[in-house]
Design an enzyme around this catalytic site. Sequence first.
Site, mmCIF file in Angstrom:
data_model
loop_
_atom_site.group_PDB
_atom_site.id
_atom_site.type_symbol
_atom_site.label_atom_id
_atom_site.label_comp_id
_atom_site.label_asym_id
_atom_site.label_seq_id
_atom_site.Cartn_x
_atom_site.Cartn_y
_atom_site.Cartn_z
ATOM 1 N N GLU A 14 40.569 50.451 42.453
ATOM 2 C CA GLU A 14 41.559 49.665 41.726
ATOM 3 C C GLU A 14 41.203 48.193 41.891
ATOM 4 O O GLU A 14 40.827 47.762 42.972
ATOM 5 C CB GLU A 14 42.962 49.872 42.306
ATOM 6 C CG GLU A 14 43.579 51.205 41.982
ATOM 7 C CD GLU A 14 44.944 51.353 42.654
ATOM 8 O OE1 GLU A 14 45.504 50.340 43.123
ATOM 9 O OE2 GLU A 14 45.434 52.488 42.724
ATOM 10 N N ASP A 36 54.544 42.665 45.357
ATOM 11 C CA ASP A 36 53.434 42.622 46.304
ATOM 12 C C ASP A 36 53.835 42.032 47.639
ATOM 13 O O ASP A 36 54.554 41.044 47.702
ATOM 14 C CB ASP A 36 52.268 41.799 45.729
ATOM 15 C CG ASP A 36 51.504 42.592 44.689
ATOM 16 O OD1 ASP A 36 51.373 43.818 44.874
ATOM 17 O OD2 ASP A 36 51.063 41.994 43.696
#
Lengths: 265, 409
Positions: free
Chosen positions: A48, A59
């Site tokens: 990824e 995040d």
Amino acid sequence: MSSINLAFKHCKKEKRPALITFTVAGDNTKKNSLKILNSIAKYADILELSFLHNCPIADGGQIQNSTYRSLRNGTTLKDTFKIAKKFKNNNPNKPLILMGYYNLIYQNGENNFLKNCKMSKVDGLIVVDLPWPENKNFAKKCKKMSINFVQLLSPTTSKERMKKIIKDSHDMIYYISMLSTTGGKLKVPPKKILENYNKIKKINKNKNCVIGFGITNKSIKSFKNSDGVVVGSEICKEITKSLNNRQNPVTNVTDIVKKLRKKIS
Amino acid sequence: MKIKKNIPLIDQHDKNGFWGGKFGGSFIPETLKKPVEDLTILFEKLRKDKNFIKERDYYFKNWVGAPTPFFKLRNLTNHLGGAEIWTKVVSEANGGAHKIYNATVHCLIAKKAGKKYVVGDTGAGYAGKMLSMAAKKFGLKCKIFMGAKDIERQKPNCDAMRKNGAEIVPVYTGSQTLVDAVSECMRYWVSNCDTTHMCVGSTVGPNIFVKICGWSTSQISRELFIQIKKEFGGIPKKIKLLNCVGGGSSSFGFWNEFMHYNKKQIEFVGIEAGGPIKSKRHAAPLTYGSKIGILHGAAQYVNQDIEGQIEETESISAGLDYPGVSPLHCFLKDAKRARYTAASDEEALKAYVLVTKFEKIRPSLEPSHAFAEAIKLAPKLSNDTVIIVNSCGDAHKDRDILKQRLGKL
């Protein structure tokens, strides 16, 4: 068959979960970012790569650090596609998934963004803030262009909803292990995570389901019987650490990924 | 793009949560889908519940202090000539700003949801201060996310938050202002949504938060509607409702009750923060034609670069220092129901000086932006026009900035 499906098939033959790595495009430099991808591809099954957004609402600290570091170095979306393309040219059979936030796709234009993905031979997409059913149209567009749209499931997803999402999913589903941003400490026992994982597999055992969030060198072994595990923050953290110690992030990250792979082999 | 009659504006979205087909929505991570859905169901239930409305009104009246005063600024009107200038001093509400309405409602909802913790973001510190007050009042534990830069420049509000027992979490990422505080607060909620209620401090964020906030601040115009009728014996022929716009919670609340009036009779003017006069940075996405983008879970006009990175803003007023703006205002702009303009830091300061010279009110730097526009407009208008400015914040929190910019106070 998609290269993502092939990767899972290959791992199943070896009786181990797929190892999925996550790195941030352009971290710590554009050059190193590509070098890291090329180097860890030996041990990782799927990679990824995140395209940057400066308001990442899901995040955790480690990935934010990587993101801001890369933004400061001036990495753009164009650079991300360039890195992806170069990687795929070197590793045509290694699946590469781009991950990020919807605004970048929106500004680029959905169709244009997918065209760019196609030109850089990107295999799949994860869009953090485009949940189901809002992602239905976009996911369809992805499918038309043979790009895997990865649906996410979380501990808060009800069974009814899971069924619907899985029905609309492509070759890979991503199970978020716990209520957390990326890179949080694993605050749920692996047993509990696997219970939920098994619920998903029960709905459709043929779907490849990977587990992510909070997975580290310490905990990865517990998920040996899953279809796949994602490690991200641990890698981003290693880059930060390497820079602080004036060491080469490429070698250090490679070492870490090698170790992770060993733990599940 | 058209506004429907007889339906509250907050309910004029489609099934995906978009106003005017393109503003708003809920761009959220999967983990938040369920908590947002739960909150949506609960809120829709509560707003139809007579007992809940009674409870809300009780606290608005007896604790927040309703109605807030409404009067004519005679000296300022005489000095400027032209239109009459009136003000609704919303800063007289408990805590010193309109943020108390949203905070109170959120804490009431949190109680009904059985949550023990409440978290919120803040820019100027008012949203945080009010949330800490309401949390204390209703027995909830409170955490406030605030940009490190804002903590420094809005100290009085930080002191108040701490005094109320809230924990302030400084945010050091990005520009260290409101935009980053909202992001960090959302991240916290992602990780703690099972135990914690989140209060978004303005009419921004995923659809449901826009609705709850707009529903709460509408108290301002409900009061004003009655007050205008009482003062003028009816609704005057030419009214201009002037309000500063950051996220847009006070202005939406100030206008909501008048939504269906013809704009020739009741005009809405939103004043955004233009930033320092020579700076290219601003916090005025509506005025300067920013493009639509996704910020904090909603599609809106937002300052961003060509790629979609959110741009840093600059404004003397922390409460307006936000690159995006409520989807409701984007809708009002495109439906041409409201007009938007900007005032610079310098104009806001000048307005503050003039207003405080002639009148006994002390508007904070946020409503000073709206007064700047009133000062500009009034002399050009006939004396049968009534300008009403929402003085939605008190200058107490700005004392350090004012001292620095204006010298001795």
